[in-house]
Design a protein around this motif. Structure first.
Motif, PDB file in Angstrom:
ATOM      1  N   TRP A 427      30.554  43.215  36.977  1.00 39.36           N
ATOM      2  CA  TRP A 427      31.847  44.116  36.186  1.00 39.36           C
ATOM      3  C   TRP A 427      32.385  44.897  37.144  1.00 39.36           C
ATOM      4  O   TRP A 427      33.421  45.386  36.934  1.00 39.36           O
ATOM      5  N   LEU A 428      31.548  45.639  37.994  1.00 37.89           N
ATOM      6  CA  LEU A 428      32.041  46.511  38.874  1.00 37.89           C
ATOM      7  C   LEU A 428      32.693  45.586  40.362  1.00 37.89           C
ATOM      8  O   LEU A 428      33.834  46.523  40.644  1.00 37.89           O
ATOM      9  N   GLY A 429      32.511  44.513  40.719  1.00 39.25           N
ATOM     10  CA  GLY A 429      33.172  43.765  41.753  1.00 39.25           C
ATOM     11  C   GLY A 429      34.651  44.179  41.726  1.00 39.25           C
ATOM     12  O   GLY A 429      35.294  44.424  42.816  1.00 39.25           O
ATOM     13  N   PRO A 430      35.146  43.971  40.797  1.00 42.93           N
ATOM     14  CA  PRO A 430      36.835  43.725  40.808  1.00 42.93           C
ATOM     15  C   PRO A 430      37.446  45.393  41.206  1.00 42.93           C
ATOM     16  O   PRO A 430      38.611  45.341  41.819  1.00 42.93           O
ATOM     17  N   ALA A 431      36.672  46.483  41.066  1.00 43.00           N
ATOM     18  CA  ALA A 431      36.962  47.632  41.162  1.00 43.00           C
ATOM     19  C   ALA A 431      36.626  48.316  42.559  1.00 43.00           C
ATOM     20  O   ALA A 431      37.145  49.313  42.751  1.00 43.00           O
ATOM     21  N   VAL A 432      36.093  47.675  43.398  1.00 41.27           N
ATOM     22  CA  VAL A 432      35.733  48.027  44.847  1.00 41.27           C
ATOM     23  C   VAL A 432      37.279  48.003  45.411  1.00 41.27           C
ATOM     24  O   VAL A 432      37.904  47.023  45.485  1.00 41.27           O
ATOM     25  N   PRO A 433      37.420  49.314  46.264  1.00 41.84           N
ATOM     26  CA  PRO A 433      38.621  49.330  46.767  1.00 41.84           C
ATOM     27  C   PRO A 433      38.713  48.201  48.084  1.00 41.84           C
ATOM     28  O   PRO A 433      37.777  47.973  48.480  1.00 41.84           O
ATOM     29  N   THR A 434      40.216  47.856  48.144  1.00 41.55           N
ATOM     30  CA  THR A 434      40.238  46.821  49.322  1.00 41.55           C
ATOM     31  C   THR A 434      40.064  47.632  50.766  1.00 41.55           C
ATOM     32  O   THR A 434      40.256  48.706  50.650  1.00 41.55           O
ATOM     33  N   GLY A 435      39.919  46.924  51.605  1.00 38.65           N
ATOM     34  CA  GLY A 435      39.692  47.460  52.970  1.00 38.65           C
ATOM     35  C   GLY A 435      38.300  47.858  53.312  1.00 38.65           C
ATOM     36  O   GLY A 435      38.202  48.072  54.518  1.00 38.65           O
ATOM     37  N   LEU A 436      37.361  47.894  52.493  1.00 38.35           N
ATOM     38  CA  LEU A 436      36.000  48.021  52.941  1.00 38.35           C
ATOM     39  C   LEU A 436      35.518  47.125  53.666  1.00 38.35           C
ATOM     40  O   LEU A 436      35.679  45.852  53.316  1.00 38.35           O
TER      41      LEU A 436
END
Length: 518
Positions: A427-436
């Protein structure tokens, strides 16, 4: 039952003896939690490796679980009081040596000895209660006191550790046990009866090795899976432990005096009590680890505030344990267990409804319902276990009960804990900021603590947004696990109602309790 003589009431000697029994149980449970606050000081002095620090914490619980069946059987053979006093003496000596340990290796060794000695306490004390209290209602109250001692010990462990560390060095957390064990050694021979099976056969070394290795392997495998997920080593060790467990049970069927009397499972009340105990242990531990993190990392409470929030749990559990005999007298054993499990299911259901801004109060209400319902279940269940077993096998039966609780607790952390964290990551995966980079993203998804640290490192509005998403994902995962917990409690209630439906072949204890509750 009609025609049977009225059991003798306990005298002042038995009640004082119960107090002497309860104190080491409190210390035993306290030792499971009291060390946590001392770890920073221990790390500063010994500079242990990560593996050594893990073993300092875990080896006590590992060896307690591994030696329970062996110690329960030894108590039946050698004498329950004798084994209890020997264990108390070893516990006191190991506590002193641990307090003055000179290295991490020495501390690990002393914690191991504490675990072996601690394994004598639970089966010896519970089986002695079987011999000291012959009236079923007095025996249930005594078992309620016994269970409450474990609950209070686990609850006050961090508090006692904090007070001692405020004024003394880290070794003082071990010395707190010494006066209690000395008191048991002085008063135990005068107040506690001795009992052993006069027809006990020879000790079977192969059974002892099999049971020890099986339990240790299963507990280690479950803990490793809980920590690392589908870890090949954890899975392999768990599989090996399971195979050893099967071989152990098969061996017991052909021994004249087995470590584990498998015929006990033909008694419906015994089976109901063991299975119910396992399900409650699995569910409670699986959900409780989410609750403690929710209080601190989601609600932002300090450790002291989080500890205070769990006080209602301990208070209600203690009260429920002491009220269990009155409930059993009024309702009967079966209805007491079924209604307790239903109340616990309500508690898990309340936990599944946690939403801001009332999360703390809803969670506390759920804790109160859970602990109030489960305490009578555990009290009546333990009474059924030791009274449906023959008197000469009470030690082995009580050890089986404690082993079931240890294994189910580890299984709850491994299965429910790991399953809940899997949902958290999904559930948290989609909220990880891009570019990390992949390593940083994985660190943020590993645990709620890791996610909150990553949120603090991110700049701009990304950090607060990710932190809020992490808290929401963790809350949803906790609620999902709580729903499963409620389902398992309902299943346990159905099982208890079904297996204990007929009083005729459930043993003297159930028949007497149901007569009293009729």
């Amino acid at each position: 039952m009609t025609g049977n003589p009225i059991p003798a009431k306990a005298t002042r000697r038995e009640w004082i003896g119960l107090a002497i029994i309860a104190l080491p149980c409190l210390v035993y449970a306290m030792d499971l939690t009291v060390l946590n606050l001392a770890l920073p000081a221990i790390s500063a002095q010994f500079r242990p490796t990560a593996s050594q620090l893990l073993w300092i914490v875990d080896i006590y619980g590992f060896l307690v679980a591994g030696f329970l069946i062996t110690m329960g059987t030894l108590g039946d053979r050698l004498g329950r009081r004798r084994l209890l006093l020997a264990g108390a003496a070893a516990f006191a000596v190991a506590s002193v040596l641990a307090a003055f340990a000179r290295s991490a290796e020495m501390l690990i060794a002393m914690r191991a000895l504490l675990g072996v000695a601690g394994a004598t306490l639970a089966p010896s004390t519970l089986s002695l209660i079987r011999n000291m209290f012959h009236d079923e209602h007095e025996r249930q109250f005594a078992i309620g006191v016994w269970i409450a001692a474990f609950s209070v010990g686990g609850a006050i462990g961090p508090l006692v550790g904090g007070v001692l560390l405020q004024w003394f060095w880290w070794g003082a957390v071990f010395l707190a046990a010494v006066p209690v064990m000395v008191l048991l050694l002085v008063l135990g021979p005068k107040l506690l009866p001795e009992y052993r099976d006069p027809e006990a056969g020879r000790l079977d070394p192969a059974s002892m090795v099999q049971s020890l290795c099986a339990v240790l392997a299963v507990v280690y495998g479950l803990k490793r899976i809980a920590e690392y997920g589908a870890d090949p080593r954890g899975i392999a060790v768990l599989a090996a432990g399971t195979v050893l467990g099967v071989l152990f049970v098969r061996r017991q069927r052909h021994l004249p005096y087995p470590f584990l009397d498998v015929t006990l499972f033909r008694r419906p009340a015994f089976t109901a009590a063991i299975v119910t105990s396992a399900l409650t242990g699995l569910t409670t531990m699986g959900v409780y680890i989410f609750m403690t993190q929710y209080l601190q990392l989601v609600l932002g409470l300090t450790p002291l505030q989080a500890g205070m929030a769990t006080i209602p749990w301990s208070v209600c559990f203690t009260a429920g344990s002491l009220l269990a005999p009155r409930l059993a007298r009024h309702w009967g054993a079966r209805r007491t267990m079924v209604r307790g499990l239903l109340l616990a299911a309500v508690g898990f259901g309340l936990t599944a409804m946690v939403v801001p801004p009332y999360g703390l109060w809803i969670l506390v209400a759920g804790m109160v319902a859970m602990s109030t319902g489960l305490a009578p279940v555990m009290t009546v269940g333990n009474e059924l276990i030791i009274t449906t077993a023959p008197p000469e096998r009470a030690g082995a039966a009580s050890a089986l009960s404690e082993t079931s609780a240890e294994l189910s607790g580890a299984l709850g952390i491994a299965v429910l804990g790991s399953g809940g964290m899997l949902l958290f990551r999904l559930w948290l995966g989609p909220a990880v900021p891009t570019g990390l980079d992949a390593e940083t993203a994985a660190r943020g998804l590993a645990t709620l603590g890791g996610a909150m640290r990553l949120a603090g490192e991110l700049g701009g509005g990304a950090g607060p947004a990710f932190g809020e998403a992490a808290r929401a994902a963790f809350t949803d995962a906790m609620r999902a696990v709580a729903v499963l917990g409620a389902v398992l409690m309902l299943a346990a209630a159905w099982m208890a109602a079904r297996l204990m439906r007929d009083g005729g072949d459930e043993g003297v204890a159930v028949a007497a309790l149901d007569e009293a509750g009729a």
